[in-house]
Design a protein around this motif. Structure first.
Motif, short mmCIF file in Angstrom:
data_model
loop_
_atom_site.label_atom_id
_atom_site.label_comp_id
_atom_site.label_asym_id
_atom_site.label_seq_id
_atom_site.Cartn_x
_atom_site.Cartn_y
_atom_site.Cartn_z
N SER A 260 0.81 -1.22 0.00
CA SER A 260 0.00 0.00 0.00
C SER A 260 0.85 1.28 0.00
CB SER A 260 -0.94 0.01 1.21
OG SER A 260 -0.18 0.18 2.38
N VAL A 261 2.12 1.13 0.32
CA VAL A 261 2.99 2.31 0.43
C VAL A 261 3.63 2.68 -0.92
CG1 VAL A 261 4.87 3.31 1.82
CG2 VAL A 261 3.48 1.49 2.78
N ILE A 262 3.60 1.73 -1.88
CA ILE A 262 4.31 1.92 -3.15
C ILE A 262 3.88 3.22 -3.86
CG2 ILE A 262 4.81 0.94 -5.44
CD1 ILE A 262 4.33 -1.85 -4.16
N ASP A 263 2.56 3.44 -3.95
CA ASP A 263 2.05 4.61 -4.69
C ASP A 263 2.59 5.93 -4.14
OD1 ASP A 263 0.75 3.15 -6.45
OD2 ASP A 263 -1.29 3.55 -5.70
N GLU A 264 2.57 6.05 -2.82
CA GLU A 264 3.04 7.29 -2.17
C GLU A 264 4.51 7.53 -2.46
OE1 GLU A 264 1.76 9.97 -0.35
OE2 GLU A 264 0.03 9.10 -1.39
N VAL A 265 5.29 6.45 -2.36
CA VAL A 265 6.73 6.57 -2.62
C VAL A 265 6.93 6.96 -4.10
CG1 VAL A 265 8.95 5.34 -2.71
CG2 VAL A 265 7.38 4.94 -0.81
N PHE A 266 6.17 6.31 -4.99
CA PHE A 266 6.30 6.60 -6.42
C PHE A 266 5.97 8.06 -6.73
CE2 PHE A 266 4.95 6.63 -10.87
CZ PHE A 266 6.09 6.10 -11.45
N LYS A 267 4.91 8.57 -6.06
CA LYS A 267 4.49 9.96 -6.28
C LYS A 267 5.65 10.91 -5.97
CE LYS A 267 -0.16 9.98 -5.05
NZ LYS A 267 -1.09 10.23 -3.95
N TYR A 268 6.33 10.62 -4.84
CA TYR A 268 7.46 11.48 -4.48
C TYR A 268 8.62 11.31 -5.46
CZ TYR A 268 11.81 12.92 -2.40
OH TYR A 268 13.04 13.47 -2.23
N ILE A 269 8.98 10.06 -5.75
CA ILE A 269 10.14 9.77 -6.62
C ILE A 269 9.94 10.40 -8.01
CG2 ILE A 269 11.49 7.94 -7.78
CD1 ILE A 269 12.01 8.00 -4.76
N SER A 270 8.69 10.38 -8.51
CA SER A 270 8.44 10.91 -9.86
C SER A 270 8.71 12.42 -9.94
CB SER A 270 7.03 10.58 -10.31
OG SER A 270 6.12 11.12 -9.39
N LYS A 271 8.77 13.06 -8.77
CA LYS A 271 9.09 14.50 -8.78
C LYS A 271 10.60 14.76 -8.64
CE LYS A 271 5.37 15.26 -5.90
NZ LYS A 271 5.14 15.63 -4.57
N CYS A 272 11.37 13.70 -8.36
CA CYS A 272 12.82 13.89 -8.14
C CYS A 272 13.56 13.93 -9.49
CB CYS A 272 13.38 12.74 -7.30
SG CYS A 272 12.70 12.68 -5.65
N LYS A 273 14.81 14.41 -9.42
CA LYS A 273 15.61 14.54 -10.65
C LYS A 273 16.48 13.29 -10.89
CE LYS A 273 15.48 19.25 -11.65
NZ LYS A 273 15.49 20.16 -10.47
N ASN A 274 16.86 13.09 -12.15
CA ASN A 274 17.82 12.06 -12.56
C ASN A 274 17.45 10.64 -12.13
OD1 ASN A 274 19.47 14.08 -13.66
ND2 ASN A 274 20.31 14.49 -11.61
N ILE A 275 16.16 10.33 -12.09
CA ILE A 275 15.76 8.97 -11.69
C ILE A 275 15.97 8.01 -12.88
CG2 ILE A 275 13.85 7.48 -10.92
CD1 ILE A 275 14.83 9.45 -8.77
N THR A 276 16.80 6.97 -12.65
CA THR A 276 17.03 5.99 -13.72
C THR A 276 16.55 4.59 -13.30
OG1 THR A 276 19.28 5.69 -12.90
CG2 THR A 276 18.99 7.18 -14.78
N LYS A 277 16.10 4.46 -12.04
CA LYS A 277 15.61 3.14 -11.62
C LYS A 277 14.57 3.30 -10.51
CE LYS A 277 17.27 -1.29 -9.85
NZ LYS A 277 18.45 -2.10 -9.54
N PHE A 278 13.47 2.53 -10.63
CA PHE A 278 12.48 2.42 -9.56
C PHE A 278 12.00 0.98 -9.60
CE2 PHE A 278 8.29 2.31 -7.72
CZ PHE A 278 8.36 3.19 -6.66
N SER A 279 12.40 0.20 -8.63
CA SER A 279 12.10 -1.22 -8.71
C SER A 279 11.61 -1.74 -7.36
CB SER A 279 13.38 -1.92 -9.16
OG SER A 279 13.35 -3.26 -8.87
N VAL A 280 10.44 -2.40 -7.36
CA VAL A 280 9.89 -2.96 -6.12
C VAL A 280 10.33 -4.42 -6.03
CG1 VAL A 280 7.80 -3.42 -4.79
CG2 VAL A 280 7.90 -1.43 -6.32
#
Ligand code: ATP
Length: 299
Positions: A260-280
């Protein structure tokens, strides 16, 4: 099916195995994990009938294990009990005959396994002249030569290089696919993760974690999110359900309470710079063990 029911074994006042139970079906690989002294070898010896438990029972295909079924069992011991003064061929003829095999079949199977394990040139060499790893291969062949229905392997990978670990795993998988019941012990969680579907982790003679690996992972609801990029650790830690954030060389690991926490974390990460990986990712067995038992299991 191999059924181990409520076995308890004392050595003097030391309870080495404590009311321990498990079952393994045909075609299953079962991993018995535990630190040194947890009770793995004692359990195997009880299964083989080499040691008597004070209570509990063991059955294979519904019958007690006795001389009537030993021909269908293969056992690789931890002590590597080879007849080291014999040649490989002499030793295999000795063991094969003990298992009720005729000479021709033993020699045919021996040639096949020596070739599979890339050690054909050692057939007529004295065992004690072989390297430790090659002796281990001979030990594996003695366990396999009779095409066992129950294959018991006590620390089969100990001391092997990574290539030979893979070769041993490949061969063990073939026996699984042929429907053998396979149980093996190890103190290395990484040897289990991608290899056996069912396991028990033993601590002081008792099971602390047991069942199918997929269920163990599913029931342990925590997950890890691995991120590469410019993130702020403090902001992440403020998200409800984020348990911990650890920075590694070029990645950040975010431990979360559940999906249930994945969405919230993703929302924040999608606003960060230089993201090249997001893996659960699912936690490792070692991580589950540490969380449940509270001690590191790494060597
Ligand atoms: P390892 O990974 O070191 O081989 P293990 O999980 O196989 O360990 P066991 O050899 O079954 O563990 O030993 C379980 C416990 O029983 C240990 O505390 C050990 O010291 C003890 N033990 C084993 N064999 C004997 C024996 N013959 N006499 C007395 N105690 C023993």
């Amino acid at each position: 099916m191999l059924k181990v029911e409520n076995i308890t074994k004392y050595y003097g006042s030391l309870k080495a195995v404590d009311n321990f139970s498990f079952t393994v079906k045909e075609g299953e690989i079962f991993g018995l994990l535990g630190a040194n002294g947890a009770g793995k070898t004692t359990t195997f010896r009880i299964i083989m009938g080499l040691l008597e438990a004070q209570s509990g029972k063991v059955s294979l295909f519904g019958k007690a294990i006795d001389y009537g079924v030993t021909d269908t069992i293969g056992f690789m011991t931890e002590e590597r009990s080879l007849l080291t003064k014999l040649t490989v061929k002499e030793q295999m003829l000795f063991y094969g005959k003990l298992k009720g095999m005729d000479k021709e079949t033993i020699l045919m199977k021996l040639d096949y396994w020596l070739d599979r394990l890339n050690i054909s040139e050692y057939k007529n060499r004295i065992i004690k002249e072989l390297s430790k790893g090659n002796q281990q291969k001979i030990q594996l062949i003695t366990a396999l030569i009779n095409d066992p229905k129950l294959l018991i392997l006590d620390e089969p990978f100990a001391g092997l290089d990574p290539l030979n670990v893979e070769l041993f795993k490949e061969i063990i998988m073939e026996f699984k696919n042929k429907g053998s019941i396979i149980i093996f012990s190890t103190h290395r969680m990484d040897h289990v993760e991608y290899f056996c579907e069912k396991l028990v982790i033993m601590v002081a003679g008792q099971a602390v974690i047991d069942g199918y690996l997929t269920d163990i992972k599913k029931n342990y609801r925590r997950k890890n999110i691995i991120v590469k990029g410019d993130i702020n650790k403090e902001t992440l830690l403020k998200i409800n359900g984020v348990l911990d954030v650890t920075s590694y060389v070029d990645e950040v690991e975010i431990k979360i309470k559940d999906d249930s926490v994945i969405d919230e974390v993703f929302k924040y990460i999608s606003k960060c710079k230089n993201i090249t990986k997001f893996s659960v990712e699912e936690p490792s067995l070692n991580e589950i063990f540490i969380a449940k038992v509270g001690e590191s299991y790494e060597e």
